[in-house]
Design an enzyme around this catalytic site. Structure first.
Site, mmCIF file in Angstrom:
data_model
loop_
_atom_site.group_PDB
_atom_site.id
_atom_site.type_symbol
_atom_site.label_atom_id
_atom_site.label_comp_id
_atom_site.label_asym_id
_atom_site.label_seq_id
_atom_site.Cartn_x
_atom_site.Cartn_y
_atom_site.Cartn_z
ATOM 1 N N GLY A 9 0.988 -1.265 -0.001
ATOM 2 C CA GLY A 9 0.034 0.093 0.011
ATOM 3 C C GLY A 9 0.713 1.376 0.169
ATOM 4 O O GLY A 9 1.737 1.374 0.628
ATOM 5 N N PHE A 118 -15.092 20.340 12.818
ATOM 6 C CA PHE A 118 -15.627 19.127 12.402
ATOM 7 C C PHE A 118 -16.422 18.407 13.323
ATOM 8 O O PHE A 118 -16.333 18.899 14.556
ATOM 9 C CB PHE A 118 -14.573 18.343 12.072
ATOM 10 N N GLN A 231 -18.825 3.131 8.467
ATOM 11 C CA GLN A 231 -19.410 4.627 8.365
ATOM 12 C C GLN A 231 -20.290 4.986 7.055
ATOM 13 O O GLN A 231 -19.551 4.724 6.222
ATOM 14 C CB GLN A 231 -18.143 5.363 8.648
ATOM 15 N N HIS A 233 -21.452 8.180 5.585
ATOM 16 C CA HIS A 233 -21.065 9.592 5.700
ATOM 17 C C HIS A 233 -22.334 10.507 5.258
ATOM 18 O O HIS A 233 -22.932 9.973 4.191
ATOM 19 C CB HIS A 233 -20.117 10.095 4.548
ATOM 20 N N LEU A 243 -18.054 12.328 -2.454
ATOM 21 C CA LEU A 243 -18.080 12.948 -1.242
ATOM 22 C C LEU A 243 -18.342 14.387 -0.957
ATOM 23 O O LEU A 243 -17.661 14.986 -2.123
ATOM 24 C CB LEU A 243 -16.686 12.676 -0.427
ATOM 25 N N THR A 245 -17.295 17.126 1.533
ATOM 26 C CA THR A 245 -16.774 17.040 2.777
ATOM 27 C C THR A 245 -17.478 17.737 3.882
ATOM 28 O O THR A 245 -18.150 18.631 3.709
ATOM 29 C CB THR A 245 -15.206 17.888 2.675
ATOM 30 N N GLU A 246 -17.273 17.271 5.197
ATOM 31 C CA GLU A 246 -18.006 17.650 6.110
ATOM 32 C C GLU A 246 -17.268 19.123 6.654
ATOM 33 O O GLU A 246 -17.911 19.993 7.271
ATOM 34 C CB GLU A 246 -17.217 16.694 7.648
ATOM 35 N N ARG A 277 -20.928 11.924 12.682
ATOM 36 C CA ARG A 277 -21.517 11.565 11.313
ATOM 37 C C ARG A 277 -22.511 10.408 11.382
ATOM 38 O O ARG A 277 -23.583 10.567 10.761
ATOM 39 C CB ARG A 277 -20.341 10.839 10.397
ATOM 40 N N HIS A 342 -18.839 5.195 3.706
ATOM 41 C CA HIS A 342 -17.559 6.343 3.676
ATOM 42 C C HIS A 342 -16.316 5.689 4.243
ATOM 43 O O HIS A 342 -15.139 5.640 3.696
ATOM 44 C CB HIS A 342 -17.834 7.275 4.327
ATOM 45 N N ARG A 377 -16.130 6.672 13.652
ATOM 46 C CA ARG A 377 -14.870 7.460 13.830
ATOM 47 C C ARG A 377 -15.436 9.270 13.375
ATOM 48 O O ARG A 377 -16.220 9.487 12.901
ATOM 49 C CB ARG A 377 -14.159 7.223 12.260
ATOM 50 N N SER A 382 -8.886 10.188 10.660
ATOM 51 C CA SER A 382 -8.287 8.999 9.720
ATOM 52 C C SER A 382 -7.007 9.686 9.092
ATOM 53 O O SER A 382 -5.968 8.745 9.092
ATOM 54 C CB SER A 382 -9.518 8.534 8.764
ATOM 55 N N LEU A 383 -7.020 10.581 8.454
ATOM 56 C CA LEU A 383 -5.709 10.889 7.894
ATOM 57 C C LEU A 383 -4.869 11.054 9.117
ATOM 58 O O LEU A 383 -3.488 10.620 8.676
ATOM 59 C CB LEU A 383 -5.756 12.369 7.391
HETATM 60 C C1 FAD Z 1 -13.417 10.753 -0.646
HETATM 61 C C2 FAD Z 1 -12.707 10.669 0.741
HETATM 62 C C3 FAD Z 1 -12.473 11.864 1.560
HETATM 63 C C4 FAD Z 1 -11.748 11.615 2.870
HETATM 64 N N1 FAD Z 1 -11.495 12.681 3.411
HETATM 65 C C5 FAD Z 1 -10.883 12.374 4.674
HETATM 66 C C6 FAD Z 1 -10.608 13.649 5.413
HETATM 67 O O1 FAD Z 1 -10.872 14.869 5.010
HETATM 68 N N2 FAD Z 1 -9.837 13.434 6.531
HETATM 69 C C7 FAD Z 1 -10.018 12.267 7.020
HETATM 70 O O2 FAD Z 1 -9.406 12.216 8.198
HETATM 71 N N3 FAD Z 1 -10.264 11.073 6.278
HETATM 72 C C8 FAD Z 1 -10.514 11.353 5.089
HETATM 73 N N4 FAD Z 1 -11.131 10.332 4.427
HETATM 74 C C9 FAD Z 1 -10.655 8.925 4.983
HETATM 75 C C10 FAD Z 1 -9.044 8.544 4.536
HETATM 76 O O3 FAD Z 1 -8.819 9.500 3.504
HETATM 77 C C11 FAD Z 1 -8.604 7.395 4.285
HETATM 78 O O4 FAD Z 1 -9.100 6.523 5.454
HETATM 79 C C12 FAD Z 1 -7.043 7.285 4.532
HETATM 80 O O5 FAD Z 1 -6.293 8.055 3.647
HETATM 81 C C13 FAD Z 1 -6.455 5.711 4.076
HETATM 82 O O6 FAD Z 1 -5.123 5.834 3.860
HETATM 83 P P1 FAD Z 1 -4.529 4.458 3.610
HETATM 84 O O7 FAD Z 1 -2.995 4.750 3.581
HETATM 85 O O8 FAD Z 1 -4.840 3.709 4.874
HETATM 86 O O9 FAD Z 1 -5.136 3.651 2.481
HETATM 87 P P2 FAD Z 1 -5.207 4.397 1.030
HETATM 88 O O10 FAD Z 1 -4.842 5.668 0.928
HETATM 89 O O11 FAD Z 1 -6.513 3.827 0.552
HETATM 90 O O12 FAD Z 1 -4.325 3.436 0.339
HETATM 91 C C14 FAD Z 1 -4.473 1.855 0.108
HETATM 92 C C15 FAD Z 1 -3.221 1.596 -0.977
HETATM 93 O O13 FAD Z 1 -3.074 -0.076 -0.712
HETATM 94 C C16 FAD Z 1 -2.846 -0.216 -2.071
HETATM 95 N N5 FAD Z 1 -3.706 -1.717 -2.310
HETATM 96 C C17 FAD Z 1 -4.735 -2.058 -1.891
HETATM 97 N N6 FAD Z 1 -4.741 -3.343 -2.064
HETATM 98 C C18 FAD Z 1 -3.795 -3.965 -2.685
HETATM 99 C C19 FAD Z 1 -3.434 -5.183 -3.192
HETATM 100 N N7 FAD Z 1 -4.097 -6.303 -3.113
HETATM 101 N N8 FAD Z 1 -2.039 -5.095 -3.779
HETATM 102 C C20 FAD Z 1 -1.272 -4.234 -3.759
HETATM 103 N N9 FAD Z 1 -1.600 -2.810 -3.233
HETATM 104 C C21 FAD Z 1 -2.840 -2.920 -2.689
HETATM 105 C C22 FAD Z 1 -3.350 0.517 -2.859
HETATM 106 O O14 FAD Z 1 -2.980 0.606 -4.244
HETATM 107 C C23 FAD Z 1 -3.078 1.775 -2.125
HETATM 108 O O15 FAD Z 1 -1.940 2.369 -2.727
HETATM 109 C C24 FAD Z 1 -11.678 10.455 3.230
HETATM 110 C C25 FAD Z 1 -11.780 9.145 2.397
HETATM 111 C C26 FAD Z 1 -12.252 9.269 1.040
HETATM 112 C C27 FAD Z 1 -12.919 8.142 0.454
#
Ligand code: FAD
Length: 565
Positions: A9, A118, A231, A233, A243, A245-246, A277, A342, A377, A382-383
């Site tokens: 990831g 928020f 969750q 949204h 989305l 945003t909130e 939410r 969401h 959440r 989450s970020l």
């Molecule tokens: C539209 C949207 C807006 C959001 N806004 C906010 C916000 O403002 N504030 C906040 O706190 N949170 C927000 N969130 C939530 C937050 O963005 C996510 O929870 C967080 O960014 C997830 O990060 P991550 O690194 O865990 O995974 P991700 O960023 O989802 O990355 C997952 C990675 O895993 C890789 N991967 C997955 N499966 C495989 C596989 N089988 N083989 C190889 N690679 C794989 C993908 O290629 C990717 O690189 C939002 C979410 C969404 C959907």
């Protein structure tokens, strides 16, 4: 191919983990099914929480302790309080670190990072870069990875996590460009593969968020925690479920029903639109069901009173999305919104050092369940989790590698790679009547309809039975596209297998949990039941679907109390 540490990831959590490990001298690589900066983190809009106290003149008004309490209350007391304290205390150095690495945050006149309120937060503590916060954070981390020469396997799909004698052996993965399967040995693996949003229809998540990393851990026997907590949204754009945003409510947006009433006054009189939410999503669904929505499908989110200047300065992305995808100019008229899937609160069971039960296997980010979000959440957390626990996962893996483990289980790894290849050959030659797309759509629709914002025994049982039927159908699914090269139908088929497993843990977990807590709202058990259900759910794969167990919640700091806003 082999590495000391392999990270699955390249979202915020995976890249933050890679940077930490590399800075500690660990040899590591990152594997991702998309080009790194296309990970879903890039789509995050509203911001990241940290008690910086920038939006107030009183420098001691907000604190990491207050942030921790808000998070625990938001979680409906299911989050582990020790882990939440790590999250909120570490928030402050992690955000300043991103600033020092060059993230272009929005700025106050004083030059400090902008913060907006928020839902569920006592103070304006969500730091933001317009409504493109994830984009700016992810690009910053990618630059740091490039500066550190961290190698990436781009457009590689991870298939199997291989474990021998409860120790990490490595990964079987497929190069999506040519469809070839390979065994990659690793002494340690960090799973940072994101959430499972696509298990549901009407999701804000990217197409790649199928939860394949969570499914991979589950299939390898690692327990999943709290999967029933999903969750929804409150505000996704009607029609596309993109989305909204909130931050739109954080900037002062109002929700209206078809009678022109700010209906949140009925449900959360003091927090209004900025209640957490789960509460706002339920309120919207209740209004629509009572006939007070528009076209029986949505309510209005109105920003017009904020003025065009503030909207285009603080929410330019939302302005553009509403214009392009709904034909609505939000500086002049309200936009149509409805709840959508969401976020995945549950995930791979790990502790506050990101360790799973398997030596050398770690998890962080949305695919993990530490748990800091419990049953619901808070926006902006989450970020934050990706950065705080990404760093911790990198550190834990570096500590483990420092103890001098050797590469092990390589014979098993090679065997599993051959098994995978054989199963792909079988999949290509299966000639069933059902297509991948049919089962995929059917599953997602059934999950949204029956395991949605409101649940009850009848709908949940329907979903559980339906998933079992779809699992049988899946064995007969063939492929219309026979190429090995970048075959996205094949990738969807592979994802679907895991999605069916995860759907089972979500629906069966929801059926078992006879109470309402946070995002899990049962019509037939409308109150929280601390006596019987104040514990985490664990799910492990059994002969005939998931086997459930439980785990204690850390309550070391605050006693559970009634949740009012
Ligand atoms: C539209 C949207 C807006 C959001 N806004 C906010 C916000 O403002 N504030 C906040 O706190 N949170 C927000 N969130 C939530 C937050 O963005 C996510 O929870 C967080 O960014 C997830 O990060 P991550 O690194 O865990 O995974 P991700 O960023 O989802 O990355 C997952 C990675 O895993 C890789 N991967 C997955 N499966 C495989 C596989 N089988 N083989 C190889 N690679 C794989 C993908 O290629 C990717 O690189 C939002 C979410 C969404 C959907």
């Amino acid at each position: 191919m082999q590495h000391d540490l392999l990270i699955v990831g390249s979202g915020l959590s995976g890249m933050r983990a890679a940077i930490e490990a590399r800075q500690r001298g660990v040899e590591c690589a990152v594997l991702s099914m998309v080009y790194p900066i296309r990970s879903h983190s890039v789509a995050a809009q509203g911001g990241i929480n940290a008690a910086l106290n920038n939006a107030t003149d009183k420098s001691n008004e907000d604190s990491w302790e207050q942030h921790a309490f808000d998070t625990v209350k938001g979680s409906d007391f299911l989050a582990d309080q020790d882990a939440v304290c790590v999250l909120t205390e570490q928030a402050i150095p992690r955000v300043y670190e991103m600033e020092s690495w060059g993230t272009p945050f929005s700025r106050l006149a004083s030059g400090r990072i902008c913060q907006r309120p928020f839902g569920g937060g006592a103070h304006a503590r969500t730091c933001y870069a317009e409504d493109r916060t994830g984009h700016n954070l992810l690009h910053t981390l990618f630059q740091q990875c490039l500066a550190l020469d961290i190698p990436f396997y781009q457009e590689w799909y991870a298939l199997d996590l291989v474990i021998e004698d409860n120790r990490c052996a490595g990964l079987v993965a497929m190069n999506m460009l040519d469809g070839k399967v390979a065994a990659i040995g690793a002494k340690a693996i960090i799973l940072a593969a994101g959430g499972a949003g696509r298990v549901f229809a009407q999701s804000t998540n990217a197409l790649i968020n199928s939860g394949s990393g969570i499914a991979m851990a589950y299939q390898a026997g690692i327990p999943l925690k709290d999967m029933e907590f999903i969750q929804f949204h409150p505000t996704t754009l009607y029609g596309t479920n993109i989305l909204i945003t909130e931050g739109a409510r954080g900037e002062g947006g109002y929700l209206f029903n078809n009678k022109g009433e700010r209906f949140m006054a009925e449900y959360a009189a003091s927090a209004m639109e900025l209640a957490p939410r789960d509460i706002v999503a339920r309120s919207i669904v209740t209004e629509i069901k009572a006939g007070r929505g528009f076209e029986n499908a949505y309510v209005h989110l109105d920003l017009t009173h904020l003025g065009a200047e503030r909207i285009t300065e603080r929410l330019p992305g939302i302005h553009e999305i509403a214009l392009r995808f709904a034909g609505v100019d939000i500086t002049r008229e309200p936009m149509p919104v409805q709840p959508g899937q969401h976020y995945t609160m549950g995930g791979i069971d790990c502790d506050a050092t990101c360790k799973t039960d398997v030596a050398g296997v770690y998890a962080c980010g949305e695919c993990s369940c530490v748990s800091v979000h419990g049953a619901n959440r808070l926006g902006g957390n989450s970020l934050l989790e990706t950065l705080v626990f990404g760093k911790i996962a990198g550190d834990s893996a570096a500590d483990f590698l420092g103890t001098g483990p050797t590469l092990s289980g390589q014979a098993l790894l090679n065997q599993r790679s051959k098994d995978r290849e054989a199963s792909l050959v079988r999949r290509f030659s299966t000639r069933g009547d059902v297509t991948v797309g049919q089962v995929y759509d059917d599953l997602r629709t059934a999950m949204f309809q029956n395991v949605g914002v409101y649940r009850e025994a009848e709908s949940l049982q329907l979903a559980c039975d339906h998933i079992r039927k779809l699992k049988r159908q899946y064995t007969q699914v063939g492929l219309t596209s026979q190429t090995r090269e970048f075959n996205l139908e094949l990738i969807t088929a592979l994802e679907l297998e895991g999605m069916l497993d995860l759907a089972q843990t979500i629906a069966e977990g929801a059926l078992r949990r006879q109470e309402s807590r946070g995002s899990h709202a049962r019509n037939d058990y409308q109150t929280r039941d601390d006596e019987n259900w104040l514990h985490h759910t664990l799910a492990t794969p059994g002969e005939d679907g998931p086997v459930f167990g439980k785990k204690d919640v850390d309550l070391s700091r605050w006693e559970p109390q009634e949740r009012k806003y």
